[in-house]
Design an enzyme around this catalytic site. Sequence first.
Site, mmCIF file in Angstrom:
data_model
loop_
_atom_site.group_PDB
_atom_site.id
_atom_site.type_symbol
_atom_site.label_atom_id
_atom_site.label_comp_id
_atom_site.label_asym_id
_atom_site.label_seq_id
_atom_site.Cartn_x
_atom_site.Cartn_y
_atom_site.Cartn_z
ATOM 1 N N ASP A 96 -13.525 18.639 6.964
ATOM 2 C CA ASP A 96 -14.712 19.105 7.665
ATOM 3 C C ASP A 96 -15.203 20.385 8.464
ATOM 4 O O ASP A 96 -16.096 21.021 8.664
ATOM 5 C CB ASP A 96 -16.044 18.690 7.579
ATOM 6 C CG ASP A 96 -16.160 17.268 6.927
ATOM 7 O OD1 ASP A 96 -15.796 18.031 5.737
ATOM 8 O OD2 ASP A 96 -15.956 16.264 6.817
ATOM 9 N N ASP A 158 -16.543 17.758 -1.619
ATOM 10 C CA ASP A 158 -17.085 18.122 -0.685
ATOM 11 C C ASP A 158 -16.037 19.650 -0.318
ATOM 12 O O ASP A 158 -16.729 21.198 -0.119
ATOM 13 C CB ASP A 158 -17.349 17.468 -0.004
ATOM 14 C CG ASP A 158 -17.600 15.886 0.137
ATOM 15 O OD1 ASP A 158 -17.300 15.939 -1.419
ATOM 16 O OD2 ASP A 158 -18.408 15.011 0.796
HETATM 17 N N1 GLY Z 1 -19.475 14.021 2.654
HETATM 18 C C1 GLY Z 1 -20.262 14.379 2.428
HETATM 19 C C2 GLY Z 1 -21.889 14.191 1.545
HETATM 20 O O1 GLY Z 1 -22.061 13.848 2.032
HETATM 21 O O2 GLY Z 1 -21.680 15.356 1.373
#
Ligand code: GLY
Length: 380
Positions: A96, A158
């Site tokens: 992230d 993601d």
């Molecule tokens: N894992 C990141 C989201 O909740 O989109």
Amino acid sequence: MNGMTQQEWVEEAWNQALAKTKRNSQRIGAAFPHASQGGKYVLEVPSWWTAGFWPGMLWQLYAGSGAGDGGLKAIAEDCEQQLDEVLDGYGKLDHDLGFMWLLTSVANYKLTGAEASRIRGLKAASHLAARFNLKGRYIRAWNPWHEGEDNSGVAIIDCSMNTSLLFWASAVSGDPRYRHVAEAHMDTVLEHFIRPDGSVYHIVNFDPETGEVLEKRGGQGYAPESAWSRGSAWALYGLALAYHHTGKQSYLDASKQVAHFFITRLPEDHVPHWDFRAPGAVGEIRDTSAGSCAASGLLLLASQVEASEAHVYRNAALSITESLYRNYGTWDDDGEEGLLLHGTSNYPENRNIDVPLIYGDFFYVEALARIRDAGPFYWE
Ligand code: GLY
């Protein structure tokens, strides 16, 4: 709607978001809100994946309002500095890095040219590139969540958004290796995450030694073969960004394919349910964050195609954004800090269901900024 022109409602919506965020900033300050409970944003530790969205929203509002509000800028800069503890600590970094440093350091660098921010962005990009698995050609998502867990083979949809940090790093450093990693990962997304109908898998588990696909999982969606709506939003936006950075047609085609799936599954008020294939009452729960993220991605997509197609994506984005403003906003409720109600963070783990979410608010503001043509946009 309500006899207002598009420009009128968008300006009204922007001003409401700005006013509410300024009010919120007096309580939240330089901290890291995630989900609102009982009207107040719960603050997370800086290492949580959502840490970039509050400062990112402050930068977006600051830049889009004539750069006149130094108070929002100062808070965003303070948040960025606090993230140094995470960046230099290493142990809590996962994929992230894009969500966290594009919306803090890259935003700051784009707006002010700050050298320290450029360096932070490059450090973050180097950590992200180092998560690349050569055999499976994927960026590893997470570190172990508990002792003994091995998730070195896990990649998630993601990350399609996080690769923008790598494209940025190649552009500013002149070193193509970051872009090579990003492209290899996005090619893997095309091959293994996008289903023929345009829906997506959340998680693909690879053998980290051989690169073989072992399993595809539903993750934050309802089931392995269901269709988690925020995952679709990450995919359609991330692929449009990959096209923006590379000009590769296959990314644009896939972004359109996912966009068509998403748009055609929207309910009457244009705001998605949390999973397009969850059954019964569970399937009625909305996720406004999927709506706002998709709206911003659809606006980018619309800017990348011929006018004859662009209206499909732009109209869908406008319908979603206007419905979020009219039907899900909290403009008259001073007792609620979230801008948008009815976000769903993680239904399968029973966390933050039907509440405001900071990334829902961020992408809503970003979508408004796109409609107002008031960038820059920190993923690009
Ligand atoms: N894992 C990141 C989201 O909740 O989109």
